[in-house]
Design a protein around this motif. Structure first.
Motif, PDB file in Angstrom:
ATOM      1  N   UNK A   1      35.542   8.639 -31.759  1.00 44.38           N
ATOM      2  CA  UNK A   1      34.153   9.231 -31.561  1.00 44.38           C
ATOM      3  C   UNK A   1      33.549   9.824 -32.753  1.00 44.38           C
ATOM      4  N   UNK A   2      34.563  10.371 -33.663  1.00 43.79           N
ATOM      5  CA  UNK A   2      33.956  10.927 -34.803  1.00 43.79           C
ATOM      6  C   UNK A   2      33.512  12.521 -34.382  1.00 43.79           C
ATOM      7  N   UNK A   3      33.876  12.922 -33.280  1.00 47.53           N
ATOM      8  CA  UNK A   3      33.608  14.286 -32.932  1.00 47.53           C
ATOM      9  C   UNK A   3      34.747  15.035 -33.113  1.00 47.53           C
ATOM     10  N   UNK A   4      34.519  16.156 -34.003  1.00 45.64           N
ATOM     11  CA  UNK A   4      35.515  17.138 -34.177  1.00 45.64           C
ATOM     12  C   UNK A   4      36.157  17.750 -32.931  1.00 45.64           C
ATOM     13  N   UNK A   5      37.734  18.109 -33.097  1.00 45.14           N
ATOM     14  CA  UNK A   5      38.137  18.416 -32.009  1.00 45.14           C
ATOM     15  C   UNK A   5      37.583  19.879 -31.248  1.00 45.14           C
ATOM     16  N   UNK A   6      37.101  20.537 -32.424  1.00 42.80           N
ATOM     17  CA  UNK A   6      36.753  22.061 -32.012  1.00 42.80           C
ATOM     18  C   UNK A   6      35.650  21.750 -31.135  1.00 42.80           C
ATOM     19  N   UNK A   7      34.870  20.665 -31.180  1.00 41.87           N
ATOM     20  CA  UNK A   7      33.581  20.462 -30.444  1.00 41.87           C
ATOM     21  C   UNK A   7      33.692  19.473 -29.183  1.00 41.87           C
ATOM     22  N   UNK A   8      34.840  18.573 -29.292  1.00 42.46           N
ATOM     23  CA  UNK A   8      35.270  17.602 -28.172  1.00 42.46           C
ATOM     24  C   UNK A   8      36.201  18.515 -27.224  1.00 42.46           C
ATOM     25  N   UNK A   9      37.227  19.134 -27.476  1.00 41.21           N
ATOM     26  CA  UNK A   9      38.104  19.601 -26.326  1.00 41.21           C
ATOM     27  C   UNK A   9      37.111  20.610 -25.536  1.00 41.21           C
ATOM     28  N   UNK A  10      36.427  21.545 -25.908  1.00 43.73           N
ATOM     29  CA  UNK A  10      35.415  22.334 -24.921  1.00 43.73           C
ATOM     30  C   UNK A  10      34.797  21.280 -23.968  1.00 43.73           C
TER      31      UNK A  10
ATOM     32  N   UNK B   1      42.891   7.735 -22.103  1.00 49.35           N
ATOM     33  CA  UNK B   1      42.961   8.038 -23.654  1.00 49.35           C
ATOM     34  C   UNK B   1      43.346   9.430 -24.045  1.00 49.35           C
ATOM     35  N   UNK B   2      43.955   9.634 -24.900  1.00 53.03           N
ATOM     36  CA  UNK B   2      44.546  11.068 -25.391  1.00 53.03           C
ATOM     37  C   UNK B   2      43.458  11.705 -26.329  1.00 53.03           C
ATOM     38  N   UNK B   3      43.330  12.904 -26.405  1.00 53.32           N
ATOM     39  CA  UNK B   3      42.286  13.734 -26.801  1.00 53.32           C
ATOM     40  C   UNK B   3      42.290  13.348 -28.471  1.00 53.32           C
ATOM     41  N   UNK B   4      43.119  13.393 -28.924  1.00 52.92           N
ATOM     42  CA  UNK B   4      43.163  13.155 -30.468  1.00 52.92           C
ATOM     43  C   UNK B   4      42.435  11.991 -30.945  1.00 52.92           C
ATOM     44  N   UNK B   5      43.069  10.934 -29.988  1.00 51.52           N
ATOM     45  CA  UNK B   5      42.638   9.548 -30.193  1.00 51.52           C
ATOM     46  C   UNK B   5      41.092   9.569 -29.938  1.00 51.52           C
ATOM     47  N   UNK B   6      40.609   9.893 -29.044  1.00 48.63           N
ATOM     48  CA  UNK B   6      39.227  10.189 -28.554  1.00 48.63           C
ATOM     49  C   UNK B   6      38.417  10.865 -29.717  1.00 48.63           C
ATOM     50  N   UNK B   7      39.126  11.738 -30.221  1.00 45.47           N
ATOM     51  CA  UNK B   7      38.418  12.497 -31.241  1.00 45.47           C
ATOM     52  C   UNK B   7      37.904  11.541 -32.517  1.00 45.47           C
TER      53      UNK B   7
END
Length: 88
Positions: free
Chosen positions: A18-27, A9-15
Motif C-alpha cells: 500500500x505504501x502506507x508507513x507502519x506507524x500509520x497502518x497499524x493504528x 495478508x500480514x501487516x508488513x506485506x500490506x504496508x
C-alpha cells in the motif's frame, strides 16, 4: 490458514503493497479490528523459526460492506474528486 491466497495478508506485506508507513497502518488496522471490519490471527511458530510470528488480517463481511460504501462515496461525492485522481 494464513496465506495471502486464502484472503489473509500480514501487516508488513500490506504496508509494503500500500505504501502506507507502519506507524500509520497499524493504528488503522487496530481501529478496523475494533469496528469488526477485520479479523486476525497469529501464525503458528515453526521449529527453528527465527523471526517473530506474523499477524494476519482478513476482511469480514461487515468490513467488505463498509469499505464498499467508502469506495462508492469516493467515486460519487464531489469532495473526493482530488482523491479519485490520485487513485486512478
Amino acid at each position: 490458514m494464513g496465506h495471502e491466497g486464502d484472503g489473509y495478508i500480514w501487516g508488513y506485506q500490506l504496508s509494503k503493497r500500500s505504501g502506507v508507513r507502519s506507524g500509520v497502518l497499524y493504528p488503522q488496522l487496530d481501529r478496523m479490528l475494533d469496528e469488526g471490519w477485520l479479523k486476525d490471527h497469529w501464525e503458528e511458530r515453526q521449529d527453528g523459526q527465527k523471526r517473530p510470528p506474523r499477524r494476519y488480517y482478513t476482511l469480514t463481511d461487515s468490513g467488505r460492506r463498509e469499505l464498499g460504501a467508502v469506495a462508492h462515496r469516493i467515486q460519487t461525492e464531489q469532495r473526493f474528486s482530488t482523491l479519485r485522481g490520485a487513485l486512478a
